[in-house]
Design an enzyme around this catalytic site. Sequence first.
Site, PDB file in Angstrom:
ATOM      1  N   HIS A  40      34.577  34.213  36.060  1.00  0.00           N
ATOM      2  CA  HIS A  40      35.407  33.781  34.938  1.00  0.00           C
ATOM      3  C   HIS A  40      35.570  32.269  35.015  1.00  0.00           C
ATOM      4  CE1 HIS A  40      38.496  33.565  37.988  1.00  0.00           C
ATOM      5  NE2 HIS A  40      38.411  34.861  38.217  1.00  0.00           N
ATOM      6  N   GLU A  41      36.417  31.756  34.127  1.00  0.00           N
ATOM      7  CA  GLU A  41      36.573  30.307  34.019  1.00  0.00           C
ATOM      8  C   GLU A  41      37.079  29.672  35.337  1.00  0.00           C
ATOM      9  OE1 GLU A  41      35.351  28.345  31.830  1.00  0.00           O
ATOM     10  OE2 GLU A  41      36.335  26.579  32.665  1.00  0.00           O
ATOM     11  N   GLY A  42      37.828  30.441  36.130  1.00  0.00           N
ATOM     12  CA  GLY A  42      38.274  29.917  37.438  1.00  0.00           C
ATOM     13  C   GLY A  42      37.069  29.624  38.323  1.00  0.00           C
ATOM     14  N   HIS A  43      36.129  30.585  38.404  1.00  0.00           N
ATOM     15  CA  HIS A  43      34.909  30.362  39.193  1.00  0.00           C
ATOM     16  C   HIS A  43      34.097  29.206  38.601  1.00  0.00           C
ATOM     17  CE1 HIS A  43      35.526  34.852  39.808  1.00  0.00           C
ATOM     18  NE2 HIS A  43      35.583  34.392  41.038  1.00  0.00           N
ATOM     19  N   GLN A  67      36.240  43.790  53.252  1.00  0.00           N
ATOM     20  CA  GLN A  67      37.584  43.294  52.947  1.00  0.00           C
ATOM     21  C   GLN A  67      38.388  44.241  52.052  1.00  0.00           C
ATOM     22  OE1 GLN A  67      35.802  39.670  51.051  1.00  0.00           O
ATOM     23  NE2 GLN A  67      37.504  39.841  49.624  1.00  0.00           N
ATOM     24  N   LEU A 154      42.886  28.171  44.505  1.00  0.00           N
ATOM     25  CA  LEU A 154      44.222  28.304  45.114  1.00  0.00           C
ATOM     26  C   LEU A 154      44.982  29.521  44.613  1.00  0.00           C
ATOM     27  CD1 LEU A 154      45.390  24.612  45.410  1.00  0.00           C
ATOM     28  CD2 LEU A 154      45.309  26.291  47.274  1.00  0.00           C
ATOM     29  N   SER A 191      41.657  36.268  36.857  1.00  0.00           N
ATOM     30  CA  SER A 191      41.245  37.097  37.979  1.00  0.00           C
ATOM     31  C   SER A 191      40.240  38.107  37.457  1.00  0.00           C
ATOM     32  CB  SER A 191      42.462  37.837  38.555  1.00  0.00           C
ATOM     33  OG  SER A 191      42.034  38.933  39.350  1.00  0.00           O
ATOM     34  N   SER A 192      39.241  38.427  38.286  1.00  0.00           N
ATOM     35  CA  SER A 192      38.274  39.449  37.863  1.00  0.00           C
ATOM     36  C   SER A 192      38.988  40.781  37.644  1.00  0.00           C
ATOM     37  CB  SER A 192      37.183  39.610  38.921  1.00  0.00           C
ATOM     38  OG  SER A 192      36.578  38.364  39.174  1.00  0.00           O
TER      39      SER A 192
HETATM   40  O1  PAF Z   1      37.697  35.216  46.939  1.00  0.00           O
HETATM   41  C1  PAF Z   1      36.718  35.995  46.962  1.00  0.00           C
HETATM   42  O2  PAF Z   1      36.083  36.233  45.941  1.00  0.00           O
HETATM   43  C2  PAF Z   1      36.309  36.634  48.280  1.00  0.00           C
HETATM   44  O3  PAF Z   1      37.424  36.947  49.050  1.00  0.00           O
HETATM   45  C3  PAF Z   1      35.298  35.792  49.075  1.00  0.00           C
HETATM   46  C4  PAF Z   1      35.874  34.467  49.514  1.00  0.00           C
HETATM   47  C5  PAF Z   1      34.060  35.550  48.231  1.00  0.00           C
HETATM   48  C6  PAF Z   1      34.885  36.563  50.331  1.00  0.00           C
HETATM   49  O4  PAF Z   1      34.313  37.790  50.022  1.00  0.00           O
END
Ligand code: PAF
Length: 302
Positions: A40-43, A67, A154, A191-192
């Site tokens: 998204h725009e954040g990325h 994770q 952040l 957020s996704s």
């Molecule tokens: O923020 C995320 O998208 C994930 O936690 C990361 C840093 C890519 C690690 O899988």
Amino acid sequence: MSAPRVIRTVAEMRRAVADFRKAAVDSGSVGFVPTMGYLHEGHASLLRRAREENGLVVLSVFVNPLQFGPGEDFERYPRDEKRDLEVAAACGADIAFMPSAAEMYPNPPLARVTVGEITGKLCGRSRPGHFDGVATVVAKLFNIVQPDRAYFGLKDAQQVAVVAQMARDLNIPVEIVPCPTVREPDGLALSSRNVYLNGEERAQATILYRTLERAREWIAAGADADRLRDRMKQSIAESPLADTDYAEVVTWPGLGDPPAGRPLRDLGEPLLVALAVRFGKTRLIDNMIFTPEEVAATCSGK
Ligand code: PAF
């Protein structure tokens, strides 16, 4: 902008960076944006910043099973490789590293990276093992890509603190670049996971942003940590669909507990005010970092 080169193996990724470094004379730095995709725009803002500051920009897209806890959203985490590549191209990424789980974890890993104390609070308390999974995959990605700079949003402030601590402690030669949260016009942090929200939940999800804005005022008015936590929980409860996971305040970037009973505005340290709130099955997080200068400006009504 041209399409990024898609790389799916660790060996090819290493070769691409080594070739770039051999050929590069000036501005030979490698900027890295690790993601789990569904960009998204954040990325996009991270990729654009990396593009401005580096000779080679590497994006990684990998939904890291390590994770996610049992019962979390690993299986249904949104994925759209075609769209991710379009965003990457529009932002000028050179390489999209998109490994499979078998490529990243050919065997269940025996070695894991654990970052002590600071992972035991906030999201780490609600999601046991989450930050070990993050630290492990980010350490692996840093070893594979060997970036000079890595860009993190952040919105996941605790993740930024954990990754920075890990890089320091393990002498990984990478500069961690924290970048501002990008928001929708009504304040909702991008957020996704926002795609999980139904219409009613999406409308009420702005309570996170509104509560953080109120927190700034409450700190300026002299709240201590307990008072702030209570007021934030009351504020979130105004939205009938919202269920608070945590409403916290810690020092930034150390994530220390502020001393009890003291007005937060008198601590003279930056504060991270952080929220995690469930809407149905969707858990949203958001935060703001308030510097002493900002709090002083709020006090004086600037
Ligand atoms: O923020 C995320 O998208 C994930 O936690 C990361 C840093 C890519 C690690 O899988």
